[in-house]
Design a protein around this motif. Structure first.
Motif, PDB file in Angstrom:
ATOM      1  N   VAL A 310       0.828  -1.199   0.000  1.00 21.89           N
ATOM      2  CA  VAL A 310       0.000   0.000   0.000  1.00 21.89           C
ATOM      3  C   VAL A 310       0.865   1.252   0.000  1.00 21.89           C
ATOM      4  O   VAL A 310       1.905   1.308   0.660  1.00 21.89           O
ATOM      5  CB  VAL A 310      -0.903   0.026   1.250  1.00 21.89           C
ATOM      6  CG1 VAL A 310      -1.841   1.217   1.203  1.00 21.89           C
ATOM      7  CG2 VAL A 310      -1.693  -1.260   1.336  1.00 21.89           C
ATOM      8  N   GLU A 311       0.437   2.219  -0.767  1.00 25.27           N
ATOM      9  CA  GLU A 311       1.074   3.524  -0.732  1.00 25.27           C
ATOM     10  C   GLU A 311      -0.007   4.548  -0.405  1.00 25.27           C
ATOM     11  O   GLU A 311      -1.059   4.568  -1.031  1.00 25.27           O
ATOM     12  CB  GLU A 311       1.681   3.839  -2.103  1.00 25.27           C
ATOM     13  CG  GLU A 311       2.442   5.145  -2.117  1.00 25.27           C
ATOM     14  CD  GLU A 311       2.655   5.667  -3.530  1.00 25.27           C
ATOM     15  OE1 GLU A 311       2.647   4.861  -4.476  1.00 25.27           O
ATOM     16  OE2 GLU A 311       2.807   6.881  -3.651  1.00 25.27           O
ATOM     17  N   LEU A 312       0.256   5.349   0.627  1.00 30.23           N
ATOM     18  CA  LEU A 312      -0.714   6.365   1.015  1.00 30.23           C
ATOM     19  C   LEU A 312      -0.166   7.725   0.635  1.00 30.23           C
ATOM     20  O   LEU A 312       1.044   7.948   0.678  1.00 30.23           O
ATOM     21  CB  LEU A 312      -0.949   6.315   2.527  1.00 30.23           C
ATOM     22  CG  LEU A 312      -1.491   4.981   3.018  1.00 30.23           C
ATOM     23  CD1 LEU A 312      -1.249   4.818   4.497  1.00 30.23           C
ATOM     24  CD2 LEU A 312      -2.966   4.872   2.699  1.00 30.23           C
ATOM     25  N   LEU A 362      -7.263  19.326   0.516  1.00 27.71           N
ATOM     26  CA  LEU A 362      -6.464  18.113   0.653  1.00 27.71           C
ATOM     27  C   LEU A 362      -7.290  16.921   0.191  1.00 27.71           C
ATOM     28  O   LEU A 362      -8.494  16.856   0.442  1.00 27.71           O
ATOM     29  CB  LEU A 362      -6.065  17.907   2.118  1.00 27.71           C
ATOM     30  CG  LEU A 362      -5.172  18.979   2.710  1.00 27.71           C
ATOM     31  CD1 LEU A 362      -4.963  18.729   4.193  1.00 27.71           C
ATOM     32  CD2 LEU A 362      -3.837  19.017   1.975  1.00 27.71           C
ATOM     33  N   ALA A 363      -6.626  15.987  -0.473  1.00 33.39           N
ATOM     34  CA  ALA A 363      -7.321  14.792  -0.960  1.00 33.39           C
ATOM     35  C   ALA A 363      -6.490  13.561  -0.653  1.00 33.39           C
ATOM     36  O   ALA A 363      -5.441  13.373  -1.264  1.00 33.39           O
ATOM     37  CB  ALA A 363      -7.561  14.897  -2.466  1.00 33.39           C
ATOM     38  N   PRO A 364      -6.921  12.731   0.309  1.00 33.14           N
ATOM     39  CA  PRO A 364      -6.144  11.529   0.609  1.00 33.14           C
ATOM     40  C   PRO A 364      -6.342  10.449  -0.462  1.00 33.14           C
ATOM     41  O   PRO A 364      -7.438  10.299  -0.999  1.00 33.14           O
ATOM     42  CB  PRO A 364      -6.713  11.063   1.951  1.00 33.14           C
ATOM     43  CG  PRO A 364      -8.090  11.622   2.004  1.00 33.14           C
ATOM     44  CD  PRO A 364      -8.089  12.869   1.182  1.00 33.14           C
ATOM     45  N   ILE A 365      -5.270   9.742  -0.761  1.00 34.40           N
ATOM     46  CA  ILE A 365      -5.311   8.683  -1.780  1.00 34.40           C
ATOM     47  C   ILE A 365      -4.615   7.451  -1.213  1.00 34.40           C
ATOM     48  O   ILE A 365      -3.552   7.563  -0.599  1.00 34.40           O
ATOM     49  CB  ILE A 365      -4.561   9.103  -3.069  1.00 34.40           C
ATOM     50  CG1 ILE A 365      -5.044  10.473  -3.558  1.00 34.40           C
ATOM     51  CG2 ILE A 365      -4.725   8.067  -4.172  1.00 34.40           C
ATOM     52  CD1 ILE A 365      -4.209  11.037  -4.696  1.00 34.40           C
ATOM     53  N   ALA A 366      -5.198   6.283  -1.391  1.00 43.26           N
ATOM     54  CA  ALA A 366      -4.535   5.023  -1.057  1.00 43.26           C
ATOM     55  C   ALA A 366      -4.483   4.170  -2.306  1.00 43.26           C
ATOM     56  O   ALA A 366      -5.476   4.021  -3.014  1.00 43.26           O
ATOM     57  CB  ALA A 366      -5.302   4.297   0.049  1.00 43.26           C
ATOM     58  N   ARG A 367      -3.313   3.635  -2.592  1.00 39.31           N
ATOM     59  CA  ARG A 367      -3.148   2.825  -3.799  1.00 39.31           C
ATOM     60  C   ARG A 367      -2.392   1.547  -3.460  1.00 39.31           C
ATOM     61  O   ARG A 367      -1.634   1.508  -2.506  1.00 39.31           O
ATOM     62  CB  ARG A 367      -2.267   3.531  -4.837  1.00 39.31           C
ATOM     63  CG  ARG A 367      -2.661   4.885  -5.296  1.00 39.31           C
ATOM     64  CD  ARG A 367      -1.635   5.313  -6.357  1.00 39.31           C
ATOM     65  NE  ARG A 367      -1.981   6.579  -6.993  1.00 39.31           N
ATOM     66  CZ  ARG A 367      -1.619   7.754  -6.516  1.00 39.31           C
ATOM     67  NH1 ARG A 367      -0.917   7.827  -5.406  1.00 39.31           N
ATOM     68  NH2 ARG A 367      -1.953   8.851  -7.149  1.00 39.31           N
ATOM     69  N   LEU A 373      -7.366   2.313  -4.091  1.00 39.55           N
ATOM     70  CA  LEU A 373      -8.192   1.697  -3.054  1.00 39.55           C
ATOM     71  C   LEU A 373      -9.227   2.690  -2.549  1.00 39.55           C
ATOM     72  O   LEU A 373     -10.385   2.369  -2.381  1.00 39.55           O
ATOM     73  CB  LEU A 373      -7.312   1.246  -1.887  1.00 39.55           C
ATOM     74  CG  LEU A 373      -6.220   0.246  -2.242  1.00 39.55           C
ATOM     75  CD1 LEU A 373      -5.347  -0.019  -1.030  1.00 39.55           C
ATOM     76  CD2 LEU A 373      -6.827  -1.046  -2.742  1.00 39.55           C
ATOM     77  N   ASP A 374      -8.770   3.901  -2.300  1.00 32.48           N
ATOM     78  CA  ASP A 374      -9.684   4.938  -1.852  1.00 32.48           C
ATOM     79  C   ASP A 374      -9.100   6.290  -2.240  1.00 32.48           C
ATOM     80  O   ASP A 374      -7.893   6.488  -2.159  1.00 32.48           O
ATOM     81  CB  ASP A 374      -9.890   4.865  -0.331  1.00 32.48           C
ATOM     82  CG  ASP A 374     -11.103   5.687   0.115  1.00 32.48           C
ATOM     83  OD1 ASP A 374     -11.989   5.926  -0.731  1.00 32.48           O
ATOM     84  OD2 ASP A 374     -11.162   6.073   1.290  1.00 32.48           O
TER      85      ASP A 374
END
Lengths: 417, 270
Positions: A310-312, A362-367, A373-374
């Motif tokens: 996972v990369e956040l 701000l926009a959080p991203i999980a990949r 992912l989100d």
């Protein structure tokens, strides 16, 4: 002229309980039935809310309409109802024409299938006839530039290649009504430009387009009319610039330093992981950071099913929707090998805060790899306040998005120039 | 073209008209399911034959040799295989279909097409496996020197019946699975029990007469008996066929109602 889209008194109600527990178990449901015996079933405090209410609007053929508003304003819900993904709770919509909807890039793609197969599958899923896909096949492949890899399974493609092919399929869809969500948000700048260009073409060919975006520059460039949504209602309908100024003015009002994301609908990704809260630390109760000061963020998230590699990251966009930068966990943590289901909290510190004073989101991203992912675009608006810290001494409003210090020598006489 | 969107879609989600309009997509989805199912398998579609074949061997040893179950004038392996074909189809189709809607959630929440196409395509793709299994029956029958008779003409009907039952179970369970993930745990277990309740390694007429109608309440009983009757020329009890057929109609109605209920709120709960 008769409208091509006619929306009358549209409303969509959600039950909060069903959205919190993504899905129920049989036991809970049976227990609720048993408890509910002999009394009103809504009495057990089931909370509901209207994601969309009393929305009425007519769109004439050939109009390009931007839909803007803060998170939770009902933009995504409106698109989902218009594209028939979810049913409205009340009201009626008439659509006179073929509808194509693009809520993400790559709908219908399957990693095990070859590029060629995916073009046909994704095309059909988006509503194209086989004959139509066959006719446009060469154009689609040409636009994407993947001709050499047509018989390779997509899982061996780079993420850029997959994106190009997926978008190319979507770009060759030509229905009378095109419904587009923020498909452009997760891609590099060149790709975004290409997408916008293609949408501009579609608009010039007289298609009716409904376009949801946080990117005000894109909305300005494409749209002749804007709907501004707030709290599920249309609060303004008409002139592009007037709506955008009102939106930007509203956007600066909200300024809590903590935003609950667990309920928000406006997100993308496969959902193995969900961001639940984003907090801007050590700022008092408003989301304001003095220019140059260290920024510290806290992310709360829940992992629903175990994920690996996972990369956040947290992306910073201007209020107008231009991406400034992305702070990624990759630099310090590498790829997070594995996250088991459960709740997690982590902190992100930004020492080099070179953002210029102004309003951002701000926009959080999980990949994991290329798989999103989100992703919660526009999750938290915040402000960088002018601090007079010396970096731009002498100027109250430095121009540009970032402040990079520089040293100058005093002018010396140089007669030879 | 005119589309009207209203709060209550009623039966339109299952309207034959909408399904016909999406027939090309259905064909592509079937083909996708086949491709994906056998992608990166060493034996590929041979699995379609290996499954019923190995079950046949197991049943022959356990039930014919060990417990001495009779199959009349038909060799037991043939007797078992003719029933294992529709059974394997039914259990595979139901299991795959049950997970199909949830597995396609990422598509179904991003674009609209009649959602019933997804479990429908899954069931129909399993039909290809059934046909492969039928081909394998030819050398088996040659080995036992059993020639098919004119009953074989009933085979398409038997296949259609099996498909309808699998559709009913598959679509119904897929819809339940959207809301209650208990299905993931309950289904493999239920399918195992269901095998023993179905006339696969025995036939309905071998049961005590007063229990035969109870066994016939099982919707899968009719296609299994119909397969045996058409492939091996065994007699078929019309009463069993009627009771089981009636149960199938109830199953279909229940599945359609469950599906329609879930279909409306699918994107909100999945």
């Amino acid at each position: 002229m008769d409208p091509i889209i006619s929306v009358r008194g549209l409303g969509k109600q959600y039950r909060l309980a069903t959205r919190r527990a993504a899905y129920a178990t049989l036991r809970e449901s049976i227990m609720r039935r048993l408890r509910g015996l002999g009394r009103d079933s809504t009495a057990d405090g089931e909370r509901t809310f209207w994601a969309l209410r009393d929305v009425s609007v007519d769109v004439a053929p050939g109009e390009v309409v931007g839909v803007i508003g803060r998170n939770g304003a009902g933009k995504s819900t409106l698109l989902k109802v218009l594209s028939r993904i979810t049913d409205p709770t009340e009201g009626e919509v008439d659509l006179y024409g073929r509808v194509g909807c693009l809520l993400e890039v790559g709908t219908g793609f399957h990693a095990e299938l070859t590029g060629r197969d995916n073009v046909f599958l994704s095309g059909a899923v988006l509503g194209m006839r086989r004959e139509e896909i066959r006719r446009k096949f060469d154009d689609i492949v040409g636009f994407a530039g993947v001709a050499a890899f047509l018989d390779t399974p997509v899982k061996y493609y780079s993420s850029g290649m997959t994106m190009r092919l997926a978008f190319s399929v979507a770009a060759h869809l030509d229905p009378e009504i095109l419904i587009i969500d923020e498909v452009l948000a997760v891609g590099d700048a060149a790709f975004q430009q290409k997408c916008l260009g293609k949408m501009g073409d579609a608009a010039r060919q007289g298609r009716t387009i409904l376009f949801v975006s946080h990117n005000m520059a894109a909305v300005r460039g494409l749209c002749r009319r804007v709907l501004l949504l707030d709290g599920g209602r249309i609060v303004m309908d008409g002139d592009v610039d007037a709506c955008i100024s009102r939106y930007l003015a509203d956007a600066s009002e909200s300024g809590a330093n903590q935003v609950d994301l667990s309920m928000t609908h406006s997100r993308q990704g496969h959902g193995e992981l969900r961001f639940h809260r984003i907090t801007l630390c050590a700022t008092g109760d408003r989301a304001i950071v003095p220019a140059g000061r260290r920024i510290e963020l806290q992310l709360d998230m829940r992992v629903e099913t175990a994920v690996s590699d996972v990369e956040l990251s947290v992306a910073v966009d201007t209020a107008e929707g231009v991406r400034v930068c992305e702070w990624s966990s990759g630099a310090t943590l590498g790829r997070i090998a594995r996250l088991e289901p459960g709740a997690y909290r982590l902190n992100c510190g930004v020492d080099q805060n070179i953002l210029s004073p102004g309003r951002y989101v701000l926009a959080p991203i999980a990949r994991t790899g290329r798989r999103i992912l989100d992703y919660v675009p526009g999750a938290m608006p915040f402000e960088i306040a002018w601090s007079g810290d010396g970096v731009h001494d002498g100027r109250d409003d430095p121009s540009g998005l970032v402040r990079v210090g520089s040293t100058w020598t005093p002018p010396e006489s140089a007669p030879g120039i | 073209m005119h589309i009207r969107i209203r709060p209550n879609r009623g039966w339109t989600a299952l309207s034959p008209h909408a399904l016909w309009a999406h027939r090309e997509l259905l064909a592509l989805l079937i083909w996708r399911d086949l491709r994906v199912r056998y992608a990166q398998t060493a034996l590929g579609a041979a699995w379609a034959v290996l499954q019923p074949l190995s079950m046949m061997l197991l049943f022959s040893v356990v039930f014919s040799r060990v417990s001495g179950l009779h199959s009349g004038r038909v060799p037991y392996p043939l007797f078992a295989y003719a029933a294992l074909l529709p059974w394997t189809f039914f259990s595979n189709a139901t299991t795959h279909a049950a997970h199909s809607l949830v597995a396609s959630a990422h598509i179904l929440t991003k674009v609209y097409f009649p959602r019933v196409l997804v479990p429908l395509a899954t069931v129909l793709s399993c039909l290809v496996d059934l046909l492969l299994g039928l081909v394998m029956l030819a050398p088996l029958m040659a080995f036992y020197r059993a020639a098919p008779g004119w009953h074989l003409l009933w085979l398409p009907l038997a296949v259609a019946l099996a498909t309808i039952v699998a559709l009913g179970a598959g679509i119904g369970i897929a819809a339940v699975n959207v809301k209650y993930r208990d299905v993931r745990f309950a289904l493999p277990f239920a399918i195992q029990l269901w095998l023993f309740a179905s006339p696969v390694f025995y036939s309905t007429e071998q049961l005590p007469a007063r229990w035969q109608w109870v066994a016939a309440l099982n919707p899968v009983a009719a296609p299994i008996e119909a397969f045996r009757a058409s492939l091996l020329g065994l007699p078929i009890d019309i009463r069993v066929l009627c009771i089981s057929g009636g149960a199938t109609i109830l199953l279909l109605a229940a599945a359609a109602m469950t599906f329609l209920r879930v279909e409306r709120s699918f994107a909100d709960i999945v």
